[in-house]
Design a protein around this motif. Sequence first.
Motif, short mmCIF file in Angstrom:
data_model
loop_
_atom_site.label_atom_id
_atom_site.label_comp_id
_atom_site.label_asym_id
_atom_site.label_seq_id
_atom_site.Cartn_x
_atom_site.Cartn_y
_atom_site.Cartn_z
N VAL A 1 11.34 12.30 -6.04
CA VAL A 1 10.16 11.30 -5.91
C VAL A 1 9.90 11.07 -4.50
N THR A 2 8.78 11.03 -4.14
CA THR A 2 8.21 10.57 -2.77
C THR A 2 7.67 9.39 -2.68
N ILE A 3 8.07 8.28 -1.45
CA ILE A 3 7.40 7.27 -1.15
C ILE A 3 6.63 7.42 -0.08
N LEU A 4 5.17 7.19 -0.52
CA LEU A 4 4.36 7.47 0.65
C LEU A 4 3.53 6.04 1.34
N ASP A 5 3.47 6.30 2.72
CA ASP A 5 2.62 5.16 3.24
C ASP A 5 1.11 5.47 2.84
N ARG B 1 12.17 10.39 0.45
CA ARG B 1 12.03 11.51 -0.59
C ARG B 1 13.57 11.44 -1.40
N PHE B 2 13.75 11.23 -2.62
CA PHE B 2 14.97 11.11 -3.23
C PHE B 2 14.99 11.69 -4.75
N PRO B 3 16.07 12.43 -5.15
CA PRO B 3 16.04 13.01 -6.39
C PRO B 3 16.13 12.05 -7.48
N SER B 4 15.34 12.38 -8.46
CA SER B 4 15.24 11.58 -9.69
C SER B 4 15.99 12.14 -10.91
N ASN C 1 0.94 -1.34 -0.02
CA ASN C 1 0.01 0.07 0.07
C ASN C 1 0.80 1.37 -0.01
N LEU C 2 1.92 1.10 -0.52
CA LEU C 2 2.92 2.13 -0.76
C LEU C 2 2.51 2.93 -2.24
N PHE C 3 2.81 4.37 -2.14
CA PHE C 3 2.58 5.12 -3.36
C PHE C 3 4.05 5.72 -3.74
N ALA C 4 4.28 5.61 -5.03
CA ALA C 4 5.29 6.33 -5.38
C ALA C 4 4.93 7.76 -6.16
N VAL C 5 5.15 8.82 -5.70
CA VAL C 5 4.52 10.25 -6.00
C VAL C 5 5.67 10.95 -6.79
N VAL C 6 5.46 11.26 -7.96
CA VAL C 6 6.62 12.00 -8.71
C VAL C 6 6.23 13.57 -8.56
N GLU C 7 7.34 14.16 -8.12
CA GLU C 7 7.21 15.60 -7.93
C GLU C 7 8.05 16.19 -9.12
N ALA C 8 7.42 16.64 -10.03
CA ALA C 8 8.17 17.11 -11.42
C ALA C 8 8.79 18.54 -11.08
N LYS D 1 4.40 20.43 -7.38
CA LYS D 1 4.14 19.54 -8.73
C LYS D 1 3.89 18.17 -8.89
N PRO D 2 3.15 17.58 -7.79
CA PRO D 2 3.02 16.04 -7.87
C PRO D 2 2.28 15.51 -9.11
#
Length: 517
Positions: free
Chosen positions: A145-149, A158-161, A133-140, A498-499
């Motif tokens: 990218v944020t991995i969300l519970d 949260r890591f740089p892409s 039930n994790l989400f990968a949220v792409v913040e352009a 900007k997700p």
Amino acid sequence: MIKTMWAVCALSIIAAGAALADDTASLYKQHCSECHGVTRLGGMGPALLPENLGRLRKKEALEVIRTGRAATQMAGFAEVLNTDQIAALADYIYQPPAETPTWTMADIEASHEILMPLSDLPDKPLHSSDPLNLFAVVEAGDHHVTILDGDAFLPLWRFPSRFALHGGAKYSPDGRFMYLGSRDGWVSKYDLHSFNIVAEIRAGINMRNIAVSGDGRYVMAANYLPHTLVLLNASDLSPIKTIDVVSKDGKSSRVSAVYTAPPRNSFIAALKDIPEIWEIDYSDNPRPVARGVVHSWTPGHEEGEFDFGPFPVRKVVLKDYLDDFFFDQTYEHVVGAARDGKSGQVVNLDAGRKIADIDLAGMPHLGSGITFDYKGHAVLATPHLKGGVVSVIDMQTWKTIKKIETLGPGFFMRSHDNTPYAWVDVFSGPDKDALHVIDKRTLEIVKTIRPQPGTTAAHVEFDRYGKHALISVWDMDGALVVYDAKTLKEVKRLPMKKPVGKYNVYNKITYEAGTSH
């Protein structure tokens, strides 16, 4: 004297031409390079080179520069640039570069890097969240990218892409590993147990998207530049094979997108510049595919020239282009349309041919549609490329059941098996801050939500249980807004840059009907 005058005039003309070229290059750098790359090789937007503009006539290019392009992030420049400047930019992008860009297998191999050996990864998650039930949220907005519970809606990592990351995260079948593809060709693999990057490789110069095989063994990258499909080993992203995308008459093509079709043990690729769909078999015992023959292979007919090796390519020739598409739930049919087409089409993959036209003047985005049950019938629903309409189409007769009027063209439509509602955004126009909630039982809009007035609201995704709907506010001072999927009330808001998209592990690996595959 006359010769001298002609020489002076010639030099003046050359100087004027050079000045104009410099001015146009400056215009391009100022207004276009952020999305299309300084050298026109592409970024968040496609490469702008003659070989990639085959379907866009210069007259149409002028209009795109002037007014923008529907259902994309391409804005119009009519209020910023004058007619001569727009014409100069159109001429500029049709000029070939000084050197033809290439990206060979040697280049791909040289870019490959293993950053964390699989043997060094933990056996179990190093966090207490539900791994499915994790989400990968792409913040352009700032290329993160944020991995969300997905239960507590708390950021875990949260890591740089890579630059110009394409939104669509893909996962291994067990949900442990995440794969991301960037528009500038990079494919990256991450471990969601330990929150480490595992490996990276650059598969192309300008890439559209990636797909992970249903058995989890392979990753395939679809390129705009060069015109190739690239097959990678999913375990460490080492390259296996490049496939030149060329029709039987020798015309090459960009790849619009590639997706996996798990029941078929194959990848399906739509091509941008030739009216064909390709099916690439990744099973251990692929069916032989006739070279140059476009119909299905029949056992006992092996007399001709056949490919018996691994990863054979089966080509299905159509009468019209298929830029954007999605599957029915059986993966027997591909449903899609050309972005400039007048109608959609249904292609039966078993028969290897189009079986129906549908009343759909272009799809706005890859995977923009969803399927669900309506009064005992499987239906598909998708927004239109232009105009405020959602079409609901019976998947037996392929006839339109209803057209639902909306406030403007939508980009994404999403739902979940455990909710009676489907959500669709209004991506462009004065009401871009609105989202419609449609009751799947009545096909009526029951509520219009504006998460942050004056900004763009887009891309709904559900948690694994269908209890919450997550919405993106596409703004540098944007947010991820969480709604109760039953009451339609806001329950949480997380500030983000900007997700552009968010992708639930469970929904993606189970190919949930309400999300993109």
